[in-house]
Every structure is written in structure tokens, then in C-alpha cells.
Design a protein around this motif. Structure first.
Motif, PDB file in Angstrom:
ATOM      1  N   PRO A  55       0.804  -1.233   0.000  1.00  0.00           N
ATOM      2  CA  PRO A  55       0.000   0.000   0.000  1.00  0.00           C
ATOM      3  C   PRO A  55       0.835   1.280   0.000  1.00  0.00           C
ATOM      4  N   LEU A  56       2.003   1.256   0.634  1.00  0.00           N
ATOM      5  CA  LEU A  56       2.819   2.463   0.743  1.00  0.00           C
ATOM      6  C   LEU A  56       3.453   2.877  -0.584  1.00  0.00           C
ATOM      7  N   ALA A  57       3.365   2.009  -1.609  1.00  0.00           N
ATOM      8  CA  ALA A  57       3.928   2.356  -2.920  1.00  0.00           C
ATOM      9  C   ALA A  57       3.054   3.377  -3.643  1.00  0.00           C
ATOM     10  N   PHE A  58       1.803   3.508  -3.198  1.00  0.00           N
ATOM     11  CA  PHE A  58       0.848   4.373  -3.900  1.00  0.00           C
ATOM     12  C   PHE A  58       0.704   5.739  -3.240  1.00  0.00           C
ATOM     13  N   ASP A  59       0.510   6.748  -4.080  1.00  0.00           N
ATOM     14  CA  ASP A  59       0.238   8.102  -3.599  1.00  0.00           C
ATOM     15  C   ASP A  59      -1.285   8.261  -3.487  1.00  0.00           C
ATOM     16  N   ASN A  60      -1.856   7.590  -2.491  1.00  0.00           N
ATOM     17  CA  ASN A  60      -3.314   7.624  -2.330  1.00  0.00           C
ATOM     18  C   ASN A  60      -3.824   9.000  -1.929  1.00  0.00           C
ATOM     19  N   GLU A  61      -2.934   9.795  -1.345  1.00  0.00           N
ATOM     20  CA  GLU A  61      -3.308  11.171  -0.980  1.00  0.00           C
ATOM     21  C   GLU A  61      -3.700  11.946  -2.237  1.00  0.00           C
ATOM     22  N   VAL A  80     -19.616   8.991 -14.776  1.00  0.00           N
ATOM     23  CA  VAL A  80     -19.236   7.696 -14.195  1.00  0.00           C
ATOM     24  C   VAL A  80     -17.710   7.603 -14.162  1.00  0.00           C
ATOM     25  N   ILE A  81     -17.163   7.263 -12.999  1.00  0.00           N
ATOM     26  CA  ILE A  81     -15.714   7.071 -12.852  1.00  0.00           C
ATOM     27  C   ILE A  81     -15.469   5.631 -12.429  1.00  0.00           C
ATOM     28  N   ILE A  82     -14.676   4.912 -13.218  1.00  0.00           N
ATOM     29  CA  ILE A  82     -14.263   3.562 -12.820  1.00  0.00           C
ATOM     30  C   ILE A  82     -12.830   3.660 -12.309  1.00  0.00           C
ATOM     31  N   LEU A  83     -12.623   3.255 -11.074  1.00  0.00           N
ATOM     32  CA  LEU A  83     -11.286   3.240 -10.472  1.00  0.00           C
ATOM     33  C   LEU A  83     -10.853   1.790 -10.336  1.00  0.00           C
ATOM     34  N   GLU A  84      -9.706   1.456 -10.946  1.00  0.00           N
ATOM     35  CA  GLU A  84      -9.260   0.063 -10.987  1.00  0.00           C
ATOM     36  C   GLU A  84      -7.863  -0.066 -10.394  1.00  0.00           C
ATOM     37  N   GLY A  85      -7.661  -1.092  -9.544  1.00  0.00           N
ATOM     38  CA  GLY A  85      -6.333  -1.314  -8.985  1.00  0.00           C
ATOM     39  C   GLY A  85      -6.336  -2.389  -7.912  1.00  0.00           C
ATOM     40  N   ILE A  86      -5.145  -2.918  -7.611  1.00  0.00           N
ATOM     41  CA  ILE A  86      -5.073  -4.042  -6.669  1.00  0.00           C
ATOM     42  C   ILE A  86      -5.464  -3.632  -5.250  1.00  0.00           C
ATOM     43  N   LEU A  87      -5.203  -2.373  -4.886  1.00  0.00           N
ATOM     44  CA  LEU A  87      -5.370  -1.995  -3.477  1.00  0.00           C
ATOM     45  C   LEU A  87      -6.327  -0.812  -3.273  1.00  0.00           C
ATOM     46  N   ILE A  88      -7.248  -0.615  -4.199  1.00  0.00           N
ATOM     47  CA  ILE A  88      -8.151   0.540  -4.050  1.00  0.00           C
ATOM     48  C   ILE A  88      -9.121   0.373  -2.882  1.00  0.00           C
ATOM     49  N   LEU A  89      -9.398  -0.876  -2.488  1.00  0.00           N
ATOM     50  CA  LEU A  89     -10.323  -1.089  -1.360  1.00  0.00           C
ATOM     51  C   LEU A  89      -9.595  -1.103  -0.020  1.00  0.00           C
ATOM     52  N   GLU A  90      -8.261  -1.016  -0.067  1.00  0.00           N
ATOM     53  CA  GLU A  90      -7.472  -1.062   1.172  1.00  0.00           C
ATOM     54  C   GLU A  90      -7.520   0.270   1.911  1.00  0.00           C
ATOM     55  N   ASP A  91      -7.725   1.358   1.159  1.00  0.00           N
ATOM     56  CA  ASP A  91      -7.716   2.704   1.740  1.00  0.00           C
ATOM     57  C   ASP A  91      -9.149   3.140   2.057  1.00  0.00           C
ATOM     58  N   GLU A  92      -9.390   3.420   3.312  1.00  0.00           N
ATOM     59  CA  GLU A  92     -10.743   3.763   3.766  1.00  0.00           C
ATOM     60  C   GLU A  92     -11.276   5.029   3.099  1.00  0.00           C
ATOM     61  N   ARG A  93     -10.386   5.996   2.846  1.00  0.00           N
ATOM     62  CA  ARG A  93     -10.820   7.251   2.203  1.00  0.00           C
ATOM     63  C   ARG A  93     -11.324   6.992   0.785  1.00  0.00           C
ATOM     64  N   LEU A  94     -10.596   6.140   0.049  1.00  0.00           N
ATOM     65  CA  LEU A  94     -11.023   5.818  -1.318  1.00  0.00           C
ATOM     66  C   LEU A  94     -12.349   5.060  -1.294  1.00  0.00           C
ATOM     67  N   ARG A  95     -12.445   4.093  -0.366  1.00  0.00           N
ATOM     68  CA  ARG A  95     -13.698   3.314  -0.252  1.00  0.00           C
ATOM     69  C   ARG A  95     -14.890   4.208   0.015  1.00  0.00           C
ATOM     70  N   SER A  96     -14.679   5.226   0.830  1.00  0.00           N
ATOM     71  CA  SER A  96     -15.791   6.092   1.239  1.00  0.00           C
ATOM     72  C   SER A  96     -16.395   6.856   0.057  1.00  0.00           C
ATOM     73  N   LEU A  97     -15.638   6.991  -1.021  1.00  0.00           N
ATOM     74  CA  LEU A  97     -16.119   7.735  -2.192  1.00  0.00           C
ATOM     75  C   LEU A  97     -16.843   6.847  -3.199  1.00  0.00           C
ATOM     76  N   MET A  98     -16.735   5.520  -3.028  1.00  0.00           N
ATOM     77  CA  MET A  98     -17.270   4.594  -4.035  1.00  0.00           C
ATOM     78  C   MET A  98     -18.744   4.277  -3.810  1.00  0.00           C
ATOM     79  N   ASP A  99     -19.498   4.290  -4.899  1.00  0.00           N
ATOM     80  CA  ASP A  99     -20.904   3.892  -4.860  1.00  0.00           C
ATOM     81  C   ASP A  99     -21.056   2.382  -4.973  1.00  0.00           C
TER      82      ASP A  99
END
Length: 213
Positions: A63-69, A108-127
Motif C-alpha cells: 500500500p505504501l507504494a501508492f500516492d493515495n493522498e 461515471v468514474i471507474i477506479l481500478e487497482g489491486i489496493l483501491i479497497l485497502e484505503d478507507e478514504r477511497l472506499r468512502s467515495l465509491m458507490d
């Protein structure tokens, strides 16, 4: 619809699971509509400050490899109907490339990646949160074929990386995020029924937002 918040779909899953195929198939079903596909891989951290030797040690499955911020900030901007400058990654030099891509706001925005569900902030934006669940033996075969054919890797190097890094990271970080998914899609891009059902659900969510937005 223009004033309402876009629908954000997350498509996660391990390496070689078929998540990219699923995301692209959904994207195809909405062609002609206002839709954009964003890959988490574009948001690997900039490593300009590190020597090339240090960059080679990067664990791209952590997870730390990504700039999720930055990814989170960009999703918020798109949600507010503002354009973004999406980064790109230079895999040859193991750091962020100079080029950016301007992405206009879409419905419509499709966000794709191995760890997109690992970050709570990203999850909170998903429908809608989808996890593509494919057996490990299929995933390693797909990775072997991809890395040897497309990336010029030797079979030994792919297997060594898979057993020492990819597999443990999958078990530690990727697999546990399955519990956050609203939809689990077995066998990835081969599962036409699941892809069609997911596309139908997205159409429904978009229609509801259009009515009440």
C-alpha cells in the motif's frame, strides 16, 4: 445530471485476476456515455529523490507504494466537477513520468487497482465496490505470460518475484479487502454474466442520481 455527483465504481483484485479486463468491459458497455477509467497504477509515488538502485527495491504490491493522498484529492476534484491532471508512471526508471493527462469530469468514474479497497478514504467515495476473485494458479499463469511476453522478463525472475513479494503482499493486503466488496466477480473478464449484472446496476445508480441529483 450535470450538477449531481458522479458515480464512482471501484474494481479491485489481485495481480492477474482479470480486474483490468472487467473494468475495460464495463467501460465498453458505457461507450458514448460520460465515463472515465482511472488506474491506481498511475498513482505510484514519485521516486525522483531516490537513486536508481534504491528505486529497484520498490515493493509495488505494498500500500505504501501508492500516492493515495493525490488519488483521493483527484477523486474529490472530479466529484466536484473539476478537471484533474492525472500522473503517469515510468516503469523503466521506476519513478513518476513528466507527462500528465488532463481528465475532464464525467458522470461515471471507474477506479481500478489491486489496493483501491485497502484505503478507507477511497472506499468512502465509491458507490459500488467490486472485487475480482480468481484462483491463485490462474493468476500466476497470467502474470507469467504477461511479464515474459510484454515485459521481457525471464520465467525464473517472475516466479521469484511472485513467491517472495507478490504472493505474501496479496495475502496480507489484497485478499483481506474482499470483505469490503459489494460484488465479488469470480474468474474476472471471462465472467460475462457478472459484468453484465454490474453494468446494469451502474445504469440504475446513474439513473437514480440523475432523477434525484
Amino acid at each position: 445530471m450535470q450538477s449531481s455527483r458522479p458515480v464512482i465504481i471501484g474494481v479491485a483484485g489481485g495481480t492477474g485476476s482479470g480486474k483490468t479486463t472487467v473494468a475495460q468491459e464495463i467501460f465498453k458497455q458505457f461507450q458514448g456515455s460520460s465515463i472515465v477509467l482511472i488506474e491506481q497504477d498511475a498513482y505510484y509515488k514519485n521516486q525522483d529523490h531516490l537513486s536508481f538502485e534504491e528505486r529497484l527495491k520498490t515493493n509495488y504490491d505494498h500500500p505504501l507504494a501508492f500516492d493515495n493522498e493525490l488519488l483521493y484529492t483527484h477523486l474529490l476534484q472530479l466529484a466536484d466537477r473539476a478537471p484533474i491532471e492525472k500522473p503517469s508512471y515510468d516503469y523503466a526508471n521506476h519513478t513518476r513520468a513528466k507527462e500528465v493527462t488532463r481528465i475532464e469530469p464525467k458522470d461515471v468514474i471507474i477506479l481500478e487497482g489491486i489496493l483501491i479497497l485497502e484505503d478507507e478514504r477511497l472506499r468512502s467515495l465509491m458507490d459500488i465496490k467490486a472485487f475480482v476473485d480468481t484462483d491463485a494458479d490462474i493468476r500466476i499463469i497470467r502474470r507469467l505470460m504477461r511479464d515474459t511476453k510484454e515485459r521481457g522478463r525471464s520465467i525464473d525472475s517472475v516466479i521469484e518475484q511472485y513467491t517472495s513479494v507478490v504472493r505474501p503482499m496479496h495475502l496480507q493486503f489484497v485478499e483481506p479487502t474482499k470483505r469490503y466488496a459489494d460484488v465479488i466477480i469470480p474468474e474476472g473478464g471471462q465472467n460475462k454474466v457478472a459484468i453484465d449484472l454490474l453494468a446494469t446496476k451502474i445504469h440504475t445508480v446513474v439513473a437514480n442520481k440523475s432523477l434525484h441529483g
